[in-house]
Design a protein around this motif. Sequence first.
Motif, PDB file in Angstrom:
ATOM      1  N   GLY A 157      46.020  30.614  29.762  1.00  0.00           N
ATOM      2  CA  GLY A 157      45.796  30.779  28.330  1.00  0.00           C
ATOM      3  C   GLY A 157      47.004  30.378  27.490  1.00  0.00           C
ATOM      4  O   GLY A 157      48.139  30.357  27.968  1.00  0.00           O
TER       5      GLY A 157
ATOM      6  N   ALA B  32      43.859  45.029  34.558  1.00  0.00           N
ATOM      7  CA  ALA B  32      43.822  45.207  33.105  1.00  0.00           C
ATOM      8  C   ALA B  32      43.778  46.694  32.779  1.00  0.00           C
ATOM      9  O   ALA B  32      43.486  47.524  33.639  1.00  0.00           O
ATOM     10  CB  ALA B  32      42.601  44.517  32.508  1.00  0.00           C
TER      11      ALA B  32
ATOM     12  N   CYS C   1      43.140  49.317  28.894  1.00  0.00           N
ATOM     13  CA  CYS C   1      42.601  49.239  27.538  1.00  0.00           C
ATOM     14  C   CYS C   1      43.635  48.739  26.529  1.00  0.00           C
ATOM     15  O   CYS C   1      43.291  48.107  25.542  1.00  0.00           O
ATOM     16  CB  CYS C   1      42.016  50.586  27.105  1.00  0.00           C
ATOM     17  SG  CYS C   1      43.234  51.831  26.590  1.00  0.00           S
TER      18      CYS C   1
ATOM     19  N   ASP D 109      34.676  44.272  36.235  1.00  0.00           N
ATOM     20  CA  ASP D 109      35.464  43.359  35.412  1.00  0.00           C
ATOM     21  C   ASP D 109      34.928  43.386  33.991  1.00  0.00           C
ATOM     22  O   ASP D 109      33.751  43.110  33.770  1.00  0.00           O
ATOM     23  CB  ASP D 109      35.375  41.942  35.987  1.00  0.00           C
ATOM     24  CG  ASP D 109      36.333  40.986  35.319  1.00  0.00           C
ATOM     25  OD1 ASP D 109      36.450  41.016  34.070  1.00  0.00           O
ATOM     26  OD2 ASP D 109      36.956  40.189  36.026  1.00  0.00           O
ATOM     27  N   PRO D 110      35.765  43.756  32.998  1.00  0.00           N
ATOM     28  CA  PRO D 110      35.267  43.846  31.623  1.00  0.00           C
ATOM     29  C   PRO D 110      34.887  42.490  31.036  1.00  0.00           C
ATOM     30  O   PRO D 110      34.143  42.422  30.071  1.00  0.00           O
ATOM     31  CB  PRO D 110      36.434  44.476  30.858  1.00  0.00           C
ATOM     32  CG  PRO D 110      37.634  44.182  31.669  1.00  0.00           C
ATOM     33  CD  PRO D 110      37.177  44.099  33.091  1.00  0.00           C
ATOM     34  N   LYS D 111      35.361  41.404  31.624  1.00  0.00           N
ATOM     35  CA  LYS D 111      35.046  40.066  31.100  1.00  0.00           C
ATOM     36  C   LYS D 111      33.643  39.622  31.473  1.00  0.00           C
ATOM     37  O   LYS D 111      32.926  39.071  30.661  1.00  0.00           O
ATOM     38  CB  LYS D 111      36.052  39.031  31.616  1.00  0.00           C
ATOM     39  CG  LYS D 111      37.483  39.328  31.266  1.00  0.00           C
ATOM     40  CD  LYS D 111      37.757  39.020  29.835  1.00  0.00           C
ATOM     41  CE  LYS D 111      39.240  39.197  29.579  1.00  0.00           C
ATOM     42  NZ  LYS D 111      39.539  39.432  28.218  1.00  0.00           N
ATOM     43  N   ASP D 112      33.249  39.830  32.738  1.00  0.00           N
ATOM     44  CA  ASP D 112      31.947  39.315  33.173  1.00  0.00           C
ATOM     45  C   ASP D 112      31.009  40.397  33.699  1.00  0.00           C
ATOM     46  O   ASP D 112      29.870  40.111  34.058  1.00  0.00           O
ATOM     47  CB  ASP D 112      32.123  38.218  34.218  1.00  0.00           C
ATOM     48  CG  ASP D 112      32.842  38.668  35.476  1.00  0.00           C
ATOM     49  OD1 ASP D 112      32.929  39.891  35.733  1.00  0.00           O
ATOM     50  OD2 ASP D 112      33.316  37.795  36.220  1.00  0.00           O
TER      51      ASP D 112
ATOM     52  N   THR E 135      34.876  43.851  40.902  1.00  0.00           N
ATOM     53  CA  THR E 135      36.071  43.175  41.401  1.00  0.00           C
ATOM     54  C   THR E 135      36.046  43.228  42.916  1.00  0.00           C
ATOM     55  O   THR E 135      35.574  44.196  43.508  1.00  0.00           O
ATOM     56  CB  THR E 135      37.346  43.816  40.833  1.00  0.00           C
ATOM     57  OG1 THR E 135      37.347  45.206  41.137  1.00  0.00           O
ATOM     58  CG2 THR E 135      37.436  43.627  39.322  1.00  0.00           C
TER      59      THR E 135
ATOM     60  N   TYR F 238      41.030  35.329  39.867  1.00  0.00           N
ATOM     61  CA  TYR F 238      41.106  36.434  38.921  1.00  0.00           C
ATOM     62  C   TYR F 238      41.578  35.900  37.589  1.00  0.00           C
ATOM     63  O   TYR F 238      42.414  35.000  37.537  1.00  0.00           O
ATOM     64  CB  TYR F 238      42.110  37.515  39.379  1.00  0.00           C
ATOM     65  CG  TYR F 238      41.533  38.499  40.353  1.00  0.00           C
ATOM     66  CD1 TYR F 238      40.551  39.389  39.954  1.00  0.00           C
ATOM     67  CD2 TYR F 238      41.966  38.544  41.659  1.00  0.00           C
ATOM     68  CE1 TYR F 238      40.003  40.296  40.841  1.00  0.00           C
ATOM     69  CE2 TYR F 238      41.436  39.451  42.564  1.00  0.00           C
ATOM     70  CZ  TYR F 238      40.459  40.323  42.140  1.00  0.00           C
ATOM     71  OH  TYR F 238      39.918  41.219  43.017  1.00  0.00           O
ATOM     72  N   VAL F 239      41.040  36.459  36.524  1.00  0.00           N
ATOM     73  CA  VAL F 239      41.522  36.182  35.188  1.00  0.00           C
ATOM     74  C   VAL F 239      42.059  37.505  34.676  1.00  0.00           C
ATOM     75  O   VAL F 239      41.333  38.493  34.625  1.00  0.00           O
ATOM     76  CB  VAL F 239      40.395  35.651  34.268  1.00  0.00           C
ATOM     77  CG1 VAL F 239      40.911  35.441  32.855  1.00  0.00           C
ATOM     78  CG2 VAL F 239      39.813  34.364  34.838  1.00  0.00           C
ATOM     79  N   LEU F 240      43.348  37.523  34.338  1.00  0.00           N
ATOM     80  CA  LEU F 240      43.966  38.772  33.931  1.00  0.00           C
ATOM     81  C   LEU F 240      45.122  38.505  32.980  1.00  0.00           C
ATOM     82  O   LEU F 240      45.659  37.401  32.939  1.00  0.00           O
ATOM     83  CB  LEU F 240      44.448  39.555  35.150  1.00  0.00           C
ATOM     84  CG  LEU F 240      45.554  38.938  35.983  1.00  0.00           C
ATOM     85  CD1 LEU F 240      46.374  40.048  36.608  1.00  0.00           C
ATOM     86  CD2 LEU F 240      44.972  38.070  37.083  1.00  0.00           C
TER      87      LEU F 240
END
Length: 120
Positions: free
Chosen positions: A2, A21, A23, A49-52, A56, A64-66
């Motif tokens: 990113g 991750a 909050c 996973d809060p993204k998808d 996990t 992983y995306v973190l």
Amino acid sequence: MGKAVTRFHVGDKAAVGNILASCGKCAACLAGRGNWCESYPVLTYGSVDPKDGLPTRGGFADEYVLPDKFTYHLPEGLDPAGVAPLMCAGTTTYVPLKRWGAGPGKTVGVVGMGGLGTSR
């Protein structure tokens, strides 16, 4: 990677601990203790996973995306397979040992189920 990531560059070797991750808004997170997140920390294994919204998968994951704050540089010359236990069980045991002043001349015991006993 990113646009906001400044600590890493393409090609850097990186390691991920057991937290992906948190909050970022609760008192624990604001104090820099995302591992004590009041809402959740997202763990590398067994969390959602809060993204998808998918579970996990730990070492069975393809990627992983973190946030980069949960990512660590892997120093040159260290074997990734040798470092892996340090990123989970090693950190779990290191933090309390440091907090309570463990060191030369002191006796400690590490009691736990699973991989905690692998960190020496």
